[in-house]
Design an enzyme around this catalytic site. Structure first.
Site, short mmCIF file in Angstrom:
data_model
loop_
_atom_site.label_atom_id
_atom_site.label_comp_id
_atom_site.label_asym_id
_atom_site.label_seq_id
_atom_site.Cartn_x
_atom_site.Cartn_y
_atom_site.Cartn_z
N ARG A 152 0.87 -1.13 0.02
CA ARG A 152 0.08 -0.13 -0.42
C ARG A 152 0.82 1.27 0.24
NH1 ARG A 152 -0.46 4.54 2.24
NH2 ARG A 152 -0.30 3.49 4.50
N ASP A 153 1.93 1.85 0.88
CA ASP A 153 2.55 2.60 1.27
C ASP A 153 3.33 2.68 0.46
OD1 ASP A 153 3.05 6.12 1.69
OD2 ASP A 153 3.03 5.04 4.32
N HIS A 197 8.25 7.10 7.67
CA HIS A 197 8.97 7.79 6.82
C HIS A 197 10.27 7.75 6.78
CE1 HIS A 197 6.18 7.11 4.25
NE2 HIS A 197 5.13 7.17 5.01
N CYS A 200 3.76 9.34 -0.21
CA CYS A 200 2.90 9.59 0.09
C CYS A 200 2.30 10.36 -1.77
CB CYS A 200 2.41 9.86 1.12
SG CYS A 200 0.12 11.16 0.98
N ASN A 206 9.24 5.00 3.47
CA ASN A 206 8.56 4.25 4.35
C ASN A 206 10.31 3.09 4.80
OD1 ASN A 206 5.73 3.03 3.67
ND2 ASN A 206 5.67 3.60 5.52
P1 HMG Z 1 -13.72 13.69 -2.71
O1 HMG Z 1 -13.70 14.67 -3.74
O2 HMG Z 1 -14.04 14.81 -1.48
O3 HMG Z 1 -15.24 13.12 -2.20
O4 HMG Z 1 -12.42 12.97 -1.95
P2 HMG Z 1 -16.28 12.67 -2.74
O5 HMG Z 1 -17.18 11.77 -1.44
O6 HMG Z 1 -16.85 14.89 -3.09
O7 HMG Z 1 -16.49 11.55 -4.07
C1 HMG Z 1 -15.39 12.31 -5.34
C2 HMG Z 1 -15.91 11.19 -6.30
O8 HMG Z 1 -14.52 10.29 -5.33
C3 HMG Z 1 -17.08 10.37 -5.74
O9 HMG Z 1 -17.06 9.41 -7.49
C4 HMG Z 1 -16.91 8.96 -5.15
O10 HMG Z 1 -17.88 8.25 -5.48
C5 HMG Z 1 -15.46 8.71 -5.26
P3 HMG Z 1 -17.40 10.30 -8.84
O11 HMG Z 1 -18.99 11.19 -8.51
O12 HMG Z 1 -16.52 11.99 -9.57
O13 HMG Z 1 -17.34 9.74 -10.30
N1 HMG Z 1 -15.59 8.38 -4.28
C6 HMG Z 1 -14.69 7.43 -3.78
N2 HMG Z 1 -13.98 6.20 -4.70
C7 HMG Z 1 -13.69 4.71 -4.07
N3 HMG Z 1 -13.96 4.42 -3.26
C8 HMG Z 1 -13.60 5.79 -2.28
C9 HMG Z 1 -14.28 6.68 -2.57
N4 HMG Z 1 -14.24 7.70 -1.80
C10 HMG Z 1 -15.62 8.80 -2.93
N5 HMG Z 1 -13.75 4.99 -1.01
C11 HMG Z 1 -11.72 11.14 -0.40
C12 HMG Z 1 -12.73 12.55 -0.76
C13 HMG Z 1 -11.48 10.25 0.32
C14 HMG Z 1 -12.63 10.60 -1.21
C15 HMG Z 1 -9.95 11.04 -1.28
O14 HMG Z 1 -9.90 12.56 -0.71
C16 HMG Z 1 -9.27 10.07 -1.59
O15 HMG Z 1 -9.53 9.61 -1.71
N6 HMG Z 1 -8.41 10.52 -0.93
C17 HMG Z 1 -7.29 9.86 -0.74
C18 HMG Z 1 -6.44 9.95 -0.22
C19 HMG Z 1 -5.05 8.56 -0.46
O16 HMG Z 1 -5.29 7.72 -0.30
N7 HMG Z 1 -3.84 8.86 0.48
C20 HMG Z 1 -2.86 8.27 0.28
C21 HMG Z 1 -2.98 7.19 2.28
S1 HMG Z 1 -1.94 7.98 3.45
C22 HMG Z 1 -0.94 7.34 3.95
O17 HMG Z 1 -0.10 7.11 2.79
C23 HMG Z 1 -0.85 8.10 4.76
C24 HMG Z 1 0.26 7.08 5.97
O18 HMG Z 1 0.71 6.68 4.92
C25 HMG Z 1 0.60 7.48 7.05
C26 HMG Z 1 1.24 8.53 7.15
O19 HMG Z 1 2.89 8.30 6.48
O20 HMG Z 1 1.57 10.28 7.46
C27 HMG Z 1 -1.44 6.41 6.09
MG MG Z 2 2.94 6.89 5.09
#
Ligand code: HMG
Ligand code: MG
Length: 302
Positions: A15-16, A209, A240, A249
């Site tokens: 994933r990450d 990280h 990210c 990481n």
């Molecule tokens: P948004 O645009 O505000 O969401 O995004 P929305 O509810 O308005 O929906 C917009 C569109 O997204 C719609 O589709 C939804 O159906 C779809 P459309 O009608 O335009 O075709 N949608 C989804 N599709 C699939 N699965 C879902 C989903 N939700 C909505 N779950 C949202 C808000 C949270 C969805 C968006 O910002 C997002 O997906 N963000 C993910 C960001 C991400 O994955 N970042 C990396 C992981 S975090 C990380 O790496 C940190 C970590 O490692 C710890 C660290 O190191 O700090 C964990």
């Molecule tokens: Mg991370």
């Protein structure tokens, strides 16, 4: 404080490690990576994200990945779920654990999940409740616990505040995440000490990280405050997409090498992990960033 004698490593490379890869990594490779990591003995593998494919295209095949892995009894396969839509995907995919991911920084929360910290908590509440009803384990991640790419310094109280909100929701485990790898050991010790004043240390993990080369030192500092769960990514893969400049990481091979030297048991087959790191780096056409992994591979080839 005496160091723990056993540590749980959560392998986050599927994933990450992969989420920020520009070229789409074929589903077959993702599945093989997860299966090899589980076979190497990791008790917990972070396998996929159920997020918007527009936001993170690399994770768009999460349902396929989860359908095709060979589940090892006892291995926890985790997936990221930012909202109910993600949770429904996780439930259908038979994930063992979901990860809600909030931040201690308002600016990062907006960039990463398009809402404020308070809004994210409100979104997570029904997700956590549904997971509990379905008997699925829940992990809560706190991004930018040691610093933010947009806001800079992050007060320790902000980290503790998110931890307390997670605790109120009854999450099982809380990840203190250094998203951009800026933390240094004294600050890590202070953050971990503050978090473990409100959360049982057995339920707190360190997610570091290695952007500034501090991750192993930060793990050692965390071990000294009683933390015994760490996240790592084979070959140091990762980053990210919403944390510009952040590299991967901490490399799993490096963590395992250090823990072995400290007589800390992980239950993981170190040699198998070195092989996986070399194999995965070859798949991505680059040399992995694990110092221990590359040193051992070079010694083997000599
Ligand atoms: P948004 O645009 O505000 O969401 O995004 P929305 O509810 O308005 O929906 C917009 C569109 O997204 C719609 O589709 C939804 O159906 C779809 P459309 O009608 O335009 O075709 N949608 C989804 N599709 C699939 N699965 C879902 C989903 N939700 C909505 N779950 C949202 C808000 C949270 C969805 C968006 O910002 C997002 O997906 N963000 C993910 C960001 C991400 O994955 N970042 C990396 C992981 S975090 C990380 O790496 C940190 C970590 O490692 C710890 C660290 O190191 O700090 C964990
Ligand atoms: Mg991370």
């Amino acid at each position: 404080m005496a160091l723990p004698t056993r540590v749980k490593i959560v392998e986050v490379s599927p994933r990450d490690g992969l989420q920020n890869e520009k070229e789409f990594v074929p589903t077959d490779i993702k599945v093989e990576l997860i299966d090899r990591l589980a076979a190497a003995g990791f008790p917990n593998v972070e396998a996929a994200s159920f997020v918007s494919p527009k936001w993170v295209p690399q994770m768009a095949d999460g349902a396929d990945v989860m359908a095709r892995i060979q589940r090892r009894p006892g291995t926890i396969y985790s997936v990221l779920t930012p909202n109910m839509k993600g949770f429904e995907g996780a439930l259908a995919a038979r994930a063992d654990e979901i990860v809600i991911f909030g931040a201690a920084s308002e600016a990062f929360s907006q960039k990463n999940i398009n809402c404020s910290i308070a809004e994210s908590i409100a979104r997570f509440e029904p997700v956590v409740q549904a997971a509990r009803e379905a008997g699925i384990r829940v992990r809560g991640s706190i991004s930018c616990a040691l610093g933010c790419p947009y806001q800079g310094e992050v007060p320790i109280e902000s980290v503790v505040d998110v931890a307390q909100r997670y605790l109120a929701m009854q999450v099982d485990e809380i990840d203190v995440a250094d998203t951009i790898g800026v933390g240094t050991p004294r600050r890590v010790r202070d953050v971990m000490a503050a978090v473990t004043r409100v959360v049982d240390p057995a339920r707190v993990s360190g997610h570091f990280h290695d952007t500034y080369g501090q991750a192993l030192a930060n793990i050692l500092a965390s071990l000294e405050t009683g933390i015994s769960i760490f996240h790592a990514s084979v070959a140091g893969l990762g980053g990210c997409p919403y944390a510009k400049g952040a590299t991967g990481n901490v490399a799993t091979e490096d963590v395992l090498y250090m823990l072995r030297g400290l007589d800390i048991d992980t239950g993981v087959d170190f040699d198998a992990v070195v092989d996986i790191g070399q194999w995965m780096s070859a798949n991505l056409n680059r040399k992995g960033s694990s110092r221990a992994g590359n040193a051992i591979a070079a010694k083997r080839a000599a």
